[in-house]
Design an enzyme around this catalytic site. Structure first.
Site, short mmCIF file in Angstrom:
data_model
loop_
_atom_site.label_atom_id
_atom_site.label_comp_id
_atom_site.label_asym_id
_atom_site.label_seq_id
_atom_site.Cartn_x
_atom_site.Cartn_y
_atom_site.Cartn_z
N GLU A 244 43.58 32.86 37.60
CA GLU A 244 44.39 33.64 36.65
C GLU A 244 44.14 35.10 36.97
OE1 GLU A 244 46.54 32.59 34.40
OE2 GLU A 244 46.20 30.48 34.82
N CYS A 278 45.84 41.28 30.97
CA CYS A 278 46.58 40.98 32.20
C CYS A 278 48.09 40.93 31.96
CB CYS A 278 46.10 39.67 32.79
SG CYS A 278 46.13 38.35 31.58
P1 NAD Z 1 37.11 41.35 38.71
O1 NAD Z 1 37.89 40.53 39.65
O2 NAD Z 1 36.52 42.61 39.20
O3 NAD Z 1 35.90 40.51 38.10
C1 NAD Z 1 36.11 39.27 37.49
C2 NAD Z 1 34.85 38.44 37.61
O4 NAD Z 1 34.65 38.13 38.99
C3 NAD Z 1 33.60 39.15 37.14
O5 NAD Z 1 32.78 38.23 36.48
C4 NAD Z 1 32.96 39.59 38.43
O6 NAD Z 1 31.55 39.73 38.32
C5 NAD Z 1 33.32 38.43 39.34
N1 NAD Z 1 33.31 38.74 40.78
C6 NAD Z 1 33.43 39.94 41.39
N2 NAD Z 1 33.35 39.81 42.73
C7 NAD Z 1 33.18 38.49 42.98
C8 NAD Z 1 33.05 37.73 44.17
N3 NAD Z 1 33.08 38.28 45.38
N4 NAD Z 1 32.92 36.39 44.06
C9 NAD Z 1 32.90 35.78 42.85
N5 NAD Z 1 33.00 36.47 41.69
C10 NAD Z 1 33.16 37.80 41.75
O7 NAD Z 1 38.06 41.60 37.47
P2 NAD Z 1 37.72 42.38 36.13
O8 NAD Z 1 37.82 43.83 36.41
O9 NAD Z 1 36.48 41.85 35.51
O10 NAD Z 1 38.91 41.90 35.19
C11 NAD Z 1 40.14 42.53 35.14
C12 NAD Z 1 41.17 41.76 35.93
O11 NAD Z 1 41.31 40.45 35.39
C13 NAD Z 1 42.54 42.37 35.84
O12 NAD Z 1 43.13 42.41 37.11
C14 NAD Z 1 43.29 41.43 34.93
O13 NAD Z 1 44.67 41.43 35.10
C15 NAD Z 1 42.69 40.12 35.25
N6 NAD Z 1 42.88 39.18 34.15
C16 NAD Z 1 43.76 38.14 34.31
C17 NAD Z 1 44.01 37.26 33.27
C18 NAD Z 1 44.95 36.12 33.43
O14 NAD Z 1 44.86 35.17 32.66
N7 NAD Z 1 45.86 36.13 34.37
C19 NAD Z 1 43.35 37.43 32.06
C20 NAD Z 1 42.48 38.49 31.92
C21 NAD Z 1 42.24 39.36 32.98
#
Ligand code: NAD
Length: 477
Positions: A244, A278
């Site tokens: 997502e 998002c």
């Molecule tokens: P992010 O991708 O930076 O981090 C998300 C999670 O992934 C965190 O827990 C982070 O620690 C982890 N992560 C980071 N690098 C990783 C790696 N290499 N391997 C595995 N895990 C890793 O995103 P964010 O800044 O925390 O969240 C915001 C983003 O989430 C926005 O782009 C938003 O649109 C999206 N989002 C999507 C939905 C949806 O349902 N489509 C809902 C909420 C947020």
């Protein structure tokens, strides 16, 4: 100051290395968190694996009962958990309370849906065969979640995962790990057996990477950015996964729309949770004839927003969650203004409110296709307005995006609305409603071929995604 811990195999455990939890509202350290190693994540995977078989063999009734019990705990602790959400994530208390309320509903929904899961029997060409299908948990799930809804998004995976008999290793976002502990405690106190859910706090690139790529995890549930989603898809290649990812609207407002209603929905969609959603109003495409009226109403709403300490009564918008994001939002707005967009409201950082993560609700007109604010996901309280003159131009602007998550279309012409809904490659189209309309049980996810993700969350769809169909044939000769 509390030292928050990991939860592995039913034990709360410390980690030698730690990192601070920082309040976005005032920059103060509010707790110390484990900065877990890959070895710790491996121990959590082993604990999940050791338990998963017996959890899968536990009666569905019992699993549903535990989900109900978690919901009750979340209800009982709603205010306490919401306070931590406000403190650590930065959203106003009222929004945090609503989030925890929804999280409890998520556990109740999973409890009721798991009782309705079915297999099938089916005819076979060979008359000696009796063929049936059963649904089974996939095994150990790697769940990685973001910080914008730090209780609710994890529940979207944890509740269906628990209900369907999976074991889980969960890595929450580092900036909302205290919220994760609060949720984990509620799950533990509801009587979940040790090892079924394991919480590993740390940096995504370390522990998140470990759990998605480890050969002993069988499925992935990830919500986060498109960039990380892509990396996880590579690192976890071959495993079933729900991704997502990000979105960028748009909200499209035609000349025949109820303009006030569209403006209110678009503003709500941009300012809820300071735009860190998002499915937020990423950009608005407004017909030239109504664009000024629309913008005026959005500006009025922006001026009514009470930006301030999320724990203060009356605050309707808190700070952004973290410095990296705040910098990106500032850059996007500055780039738009430097490239000719007009700032109708906001646009400034307000360090006087407690930290430099407070960003004013912002409205920009005269935004054009090539500006970053139109092309990139804006995870902040900004309404960028582009104008169009014809339906064809609106469609072209809407299609010209790498994202395809959620769209709003405002028009009184239902034929036009439907035609747009069918042609836009997004997972969700809301006609005469905000792009961020969401209910727990409804399908949610990105359009195929876009950067918004893979698969659908929501109600039975998540339970199905977290289980697999096994075909069993019985030869009866
Ligand atoms: P992010 O991708 O930076 O981090 C998300 C999670 O992934 C965190 O827990 C982070 O620690 C982890 N992560 C980071 N690098 C990783 C790696 N290499 N391997 C595995 N895990 C890793 O995103 P964010 O800044 O925390 O969240 C915001 C983003 O989430 C926005 O782009 C938003 O649109 C999206 N989002 C999507 C939905 C949806 O349902 N489509 C809902 C909420 C947020």
């Amino acid at each position: 100051m509390e030292n928050w811990q990991n939860y592995i195999g039913g034990q709360w455990v410390s980690e030698p290395e730690t990192m601070p939890a920082i309040s976005p509202a005032n920059g103060e350290t509010i707790g110390m968190l484990p900065k877990s190693s890959r070895e710790t994540a491996q121990r959590a995977i082993a604990a999940a694996r050791a338990t998963q078989g017996s959890w899968a063999a536990t009666s569905v009734w019992k699993r549903a009962e535990i989900c109900e019990a978690v919901a009750t705990k979340l209800d009982e602790r709603r205010n306490e958990i919401a306070r931590v959400v406000s403190l650590e994530q930065g959203k106003p208390l009222a929004e945090a309370i609503a989030e925890v309320t929804k999280a409890a509903s998520g556990f109740r929904l999973a409890a009721s849906l798991v009782m309705q899961m079915r297999g099938a029997t089916m005819p076979a060409e060979d008359p000696r065969k009796l063929v049936m299908t059963i649904r089974q948990p996939r095994g150990v799930y790697a769940v990685v979640t973001p910080w914008n809804f730090p209780v609710n998004i994890p529940v979207e995976y944890l509740a269906p995962g628990i209900a369907t008999g999976n074991a889980i290793v969960w890595v929450p976002a580092p900036t909302t790990s205290m919220c994760a502990v609060m949720l984990m405690r509620a799950i533990e106190d509801a009587g979940l057996p040790p090892g079924v859910v394991n919480l590993v706090i740390g940096e995504g690139a370390t522990v998140g990477d470990e759990i998605v790529s480890h050969p002993d995890t069988n499925g992935i549930g990830f919500t986060g950015s498109a960039l990380t989603g892509r990396r996880i898809a590579e690192r976890g290649a071959g495993k079933p996964m729900l991704l997502e990812l990000g979105g960028n609207g748009p909200v499209i407002v035609f000349e025949d729309a109820m303009v006030d209603r569209a403006a209110e929905a678009a503003a709500r969609g941009a300012f809820l949770n300071a735009g860190q959603v998002c499915a937020a109003t990423g950009r608005v495409l407004a017909h030239r004839d109504i664009a000024d009226t629309f913008a005026r109403r959005v500006v009025e709403i922006a001026r009514d927003v009470k930006l301030g300490d999320p724990l203060h009564q009356g605050t309707t918008m808190g700070p952004l969650n973290n410095p990296k994001l705040a910098q990106k939002v500032r850059e996007q707005v500055d780039d738009a203004v430097a490239s000719g967009a007009k700032l109708l409201a906001g646009g400034k950082v307000r360090p006087d409110l407690g930290s430099d993560l407070f960003f004013e609700p912002t409205v920009l007109s005269g935004v054009t296709r090539s500006m970053r604010i139109n092309r990139e996901e804006t995870f902040g309280p900004v309404v960028p307005i582009l104008t169009f003159d014809s339906e064809a131009e609106a469609l072209d602007l809407a299609l010209d995006s790498e994202y395809g998550l959620s769209v709003g279309v405002f028009t009184e012409n239902m034929a036009r609305a439907l035609s747009f809904a069918e042609r836009i490659p997004a997972g969700i189209v809301n006609v005469n409603g905000a792009s961020n309309y969401w209910e727990l049980h409804l399908p949610f996810g990105g359009g195929s071929g876009t950067k918004s993700g893979l698969g659908r969350l929501g109600g039975m769809l998540t339970l199905e995604a977290m289980t697999e169909i096994k075909m069993i044939s019985i030869h009866r000769e």
